[in-house]
Design a protein around this motif. Sequence first.
Motif, PDB file in Angstrom:
ATOM      1  N   UNK A  31       6.398   1.115   5.401  1.00  0.00           N
ATOM      2  CA  UNK A  31       7.021  -0.312   5.911  1.00  0.00           C
ATOM      3  C   UNK A  31       6.087  -1.362   5.013  1.00  0.00           C
ATOM      4  N   UNK A  36      13.987   2.031   7.713  1.00  0.00           N
ATOM      5  CA  UNK A  36      13.433   2.878   7.080  1.00  0.00           C
ATOM      6  C   UNK A  36      13.136   4.218   7.945  1.00  0.00           C
ATOM      7  N   UNK A  80      10.922   4.711  11.162  1.00  0.00           N
ATOM      8  CA  UNK A  80       9.263   4.217  10.982  1.00  0.00           C
ATOM      9  C   UNK A  80       9.574   2.552  11.003  1.00  0.00           C
ATOM     10  N   UNK A  81      10.583   1.795  10.709  1.00  0.00           N
ATOM     11  CA  UNK A  81      10.587   0.292  10.640  1.00  0.00           C
ATOM     12  C   UNK A  81      12.184   0.006  10.686  1.00  0.00           C
ATOM     13  N   UNK A  88       0.818  -1.324  -0.072  1.00  0.00           N
ATOM     14  CA  UNK A  88       0.103  -0.034  -0.059  1.00  0.00           C
ATOM     15  C   UNK A  88       0.793   1.176  -0.011  1.00  0.00           C
ATOM     16  N   UNK A  89       0.859   2.191  -1.089  1.00  0.00           N
ATOM     17  CA  UNK A  89       1.505   3.282  -0.959  1.00  0.00           C
ATOM     18  C   UNK A  89       1.132   4.061   0.163  1.00  0.00           C
ATOM     19  N   UNK A 144      10.986   3.949  -5.308  1.00  0.00           N
ATOM     20  CA  UNK A 144      12.056   4.237  -4.637  1.00  0.00           C
ATOM     21  C   UNK A 144      13.462   4.479  -5.629  1.00  0.00           C
ATOM     22  N   UNK A 176       7.411   9.577  -1.142  1.00  0.00           N
ATOM     23  CA  UNK A 176       6.365   9.048  -0.399  1.00  0.00           C
ATOM     24  C   UNK A 176       5.338   8.288  -1.162  1.00  0.00           C
ATOM     25  N   UNK A 177       5.749   7.973  -2.479  1.00  0.00           N
ATOM     26  CA  UNK A 177       4.893   7.337  -3.564  1.00  0.00           C
ATOM     27  C   UNK A 177       5.266   5.978  -3.972  1.00  0.00           C
ATOM     28  N   UNK A 178       6.276   5.658  -3.071  1.00  0.00           N
ATOM     29  CA  UNK A 178       6.812   4.224  -3.009  1.00  0.00           C
ATOM     30  C   UNK A 178       7.615   3.833  -4.402  1.00  0.00           C
ATOM     31  N   UNK A 233       5.735  -1.741   1.720  1.00  0.00           N
ATOM     32  CA  UNK A 233       5.669  -2.066   0.394  1.00  0.00           C
ATOM     33  C   UNK A 233       7.303  -2.589   0.158  1.00  0.00           C
ATOM     34  N   UNK A 234       7.598  -3.171   1.261  1.00  0.00           N
ATOM     35  CA  UNK A 234       9.315  -3.140   1.110  1.00  0.00           C
ATOM     36  C   UNK A 234       9.839  -4.465   1.208  1.00  0.00           C
ATOM     37  N   UNK A 286      18.938  -1.341   2.768  1.00  0.00           N
ATOM     38  CA  UNK A 286      18.886  -2.627   2.557  1.00  0.00           C
ATOM     39  C   UNK A 286      20.044  -3.317   2.542  1.00  0.00           C
ATOM     40  N   UNK A 330      15.053  -5.218   3.814  1.00  0.00           N
ATOM     41  CA  UNK A 330      14.961  -3.924   4.576  1.00  0.00           C
ATOM     42  C   UNK A 330      15.357  -4.290   5.631  1.00  0.00           C
TER      43      UNK A 330
END
Lengths: 112, 112
Positions: free
Chosen positions: A97, B48, B55-56, A92-93, B101, B97-99, A99-100, B35, B45
């Motif tokens: 965490x 993040x 975040x993660x 989910x964009x 990368x 922020x839109x994935x 989409x990774x 990564x 990953x």
Amino acid sequence: LAKTTQPISMDSYEGQEVNITCSHNNIATNDYITWYQQFPSQGPRFIIQGYKTKVTNEVASLFIPADRKSSTLSLPRVSLSDTAVYYCLVGEPHNAGNMLTFGGGTRLMVKP
Amino acid sequence: EAGVAQSPRYKIIEKRQSVAFWCNPISGHATLYWYQQILGQGPKLLIQFQNNGVVDDSQLPKDRFSAERLKGVDSTLKIQPAKLEDSAVYLCASDWGVNEQFFGPGTRLTVL
């Protein structure tokens, strides 16, 4: 987190169309499908992203059936330089965490 | 625009030594990722960041790995002490922020 399944490897010849299918049976409503390409000794590179039906850009097309449980990356008229590993990701964009997770990818070998 | 920069490109160390990697993301990208990619596998990953907050970091081996992102721009990843199984390519990526990368070239670490 949706898990993806791809073929480990594929062979093709220059000029052919290549279709790589990814299975994601547990895809969630808000998940998008994204494909990356990775050449040896380089980081992955974004190819295409989609949610449903068909998305096309200058590099590839992405076909997603109505049930969204699979997707197909289509590379038209491949060349030797398309030899690379292709990764399918689902998530989910804007959901940190989500989409990774890269799987093992599909190793495409294009032959002359 | 300039891409994601990483240094060094290669590093060889003995086990139990320390090592640090540096990443400069694309200007304006709030999200930064580290990564680990072991030969023949997809990227995994480690951590993040969103600006300078984590975040993660659920897959970061915190007993030996640490990372920071001061002022929400550059980031460093440190391993102390290194083990043989840490031999891998360490990739840094960023996005806004839109994935989609953007990955750097990576640092290839060899632990002897």
